[in-house]
Scaffold this active site. Structure first.
Site, PDB file in Angstrom:
ATOM      1  N   CYS A  65      -0.989  -9.174   4.855  1.00  0.00           N
ATOM      2  CA  CYS A  65      -1.107  -7.822   5.401  1.00  0.00           C
ATOM      3  C   CYS A  65      -1.015  -7.903   6.920  1.00  0.00           C
ATOM      4  CB  CYS A  65      -2.450  -7.238   4.979  1.00  0.00           C
ATOM      5  SG  CYS A  65      -2.766  -5.586   5.639  1.00  0.00           S
ATOM      6  N   LEU A  66      -0.321  -6.945   7.520  1.00  0.00           N
ATOM      7  CA  LEU A  66      -0.184  -6.928   8.980  1.00  0.00           C
ATOM      8  C   LEU A  66      -1.548  -6.775   9.654  1.00  0.00           C
ATOM      9  CD1 LEU A  66       2.983  -4.650   9.349  1.00  0.00           C
ATOM     10  CD2 LEU A  66       2.862  -7.139   9.618  1.00  0.00           C
ATOM     11  N   HIS A  72      -4.691   0.784   1.024  1.00  0.00           N
ATOM     12  CA  HIS A  72      -4.953   1.072   2.445  1.00  0.00           C
ATOM     13  C   HIS A  72      -5.453   2.506   2.614  1.00  0.00           C
ATOM     14  CE1 HIS A  72      -3.926  -2.354   4.882  1.00  0.00           C
ATOM     15  NE2 HIS A  72      -2.722  -2.484   4.386  1.00  0.00           N
ATOM     16  N   HIS A  94      -0.571  -1.994  -2.754  1.00  0.00           N
ATOM     17  CA  HIS A  94      -1.150  -2.477  -1.492  1.00  0.00           C
ATOM     18  C   HIS A  94      -1.339  -1.306  -0.512  1.00  0.00           C
ATOM     19  CE1 HIS A  94      -1.461  -5.692   1.770  1.00  0.00           C
ATOM     20  NE2 HIS A  94      -1.263  -4.593   2.479  1.00  0.00           N
ATOM     21  N   GLU A  95      -0.310  -0.469  -0.391  1.00  0.00           N
ATOM     22  CA  GLU A  95      -0.387   0.656   0.555  1.00  0.00           C
ATOM     23  C   GLU A  95      -1.327   1.743   0.049  1.00  0.00           C
ATOM     24  OE1 GLU A  95       0.694  -0.028   3.377  1.00  0.00           O
ATOM     25  OE2 GLU A  95       1.931  -1.719   2.760  1.00  0.00           O
ATOM     26  N   GLY A 146       5.719  -2.893   4.747  1.00  0.00           N
ATOM     27  CA  GLY A 146       4.960  -1.675   4.480  1.00  0.00           C
ATOM     28  C   GLY A 146       3.913  -1.434   5.543  1.00  0.00           C
ATOM     29  N   GLN A 150      -3.541   1.917   9.315  1.00  0.00           N
ATOM     30  CA  GLN A 150      -3.326   0.695  10.085  1.00  0.00           C
ATOM     31  C   GLN A 150      -3.028   0.958  11.556  1.00  0.00           C
ATOM     32  OE1 GLN A 150      -0.561  -1.002   6.884  1.00  0.00           O
ATOM     33  NE2 GLN A 150      -1.493  -2.849   7.732  1.00  0.00           N
TER      34      GLN A 150
HETATM   35 NI    NI Z   1      -1.447  -4.155   4.459  1.00  0.00          NI
END
Ligand code: NI
Length: 169
Positions: free
Chosen positions: A92-93, A138, A134-135, A45, A50
């Site tokens: 998370c990235l 963000h 999660h998204e 995701g 991000q």
């Molecule tokens: Ni994330």
């Protein structure tokens, strides 16, 4: 085009994204870049925050490009339903190298627009429900680290601050 993924501490990650108002070429390019960046990472995701774009768009693909039907592009999403809880480890990235157990809904129904501005509703459970929450976080400027409490959160934040100071973040 693959875009650099911002990391915890960089401002757009901690700000609320604004609604998408135009379904133009810029949006199509943004979405294509987000998909490419997510697959290259690789991750399941990615939210626009991000890559430094404060627009309410995220992409999710549990198969990471292996199954075309699994790709979900959500624009201006909102939860219609959320129920139950699940406790699983996630990462998370934007916080590479860190994982923690986060409380997420067990089931969720998300409504929003697709990349062309058409209404869509997606029902999710398990990992997909977790990814949606999660998204969605963000888009509101919240990272999984912010969902942790007490010592767990402090430990991660302190480690990140140390890495930032030494230019390793
Ligand atoms: Ni994330």
């Amino acid at each position: 085009m693959i875009r650099p993924i911002l990391r915890y501490g960089e401002r757009p990650l901690h700000e609320r994204a604004a609604d998408v108002t135009a379904f133009d070429d810029d949006l199509q390019r943004l979405i294509d870049d987000m998909i490419e960046t997510m697959y290259a990472a690789p991750g399941i995701g990615l939210a626009a925050n991000q890559i430094g774009v404060l627009r309410r768009v995220f992409v999710v693909d549990l198969s990471i490009g292996q199954n075309a039907n699994d790709l979900i592009v959500m624009v201006n999403p909102a939860f219609v339903e959320r129920e139950g809880t699940q406790l699983e480890e996630e990462g998370c990235l934007s916080a590479p190298g860190f994982n923690a157990t986060v409380v997420r809904p067990a089931r969720a129904v998300l409504a929003g627009l697709d990349r062309h501005g058409e209404q869509q509703t997606v029902e999710a459970s398990g990992l997909l429900a977790r990814a949606f929450q999660h998204e969605m976080d963000h888009l509101d400027g919240i990272l999984f680290v912010d969902r942790l409490r007490g010592i767990k959160r402090e430990l991660i934040v302190r480690k990140i601050q140390k890495l930032r100071k030494t230019g390793k973040w």
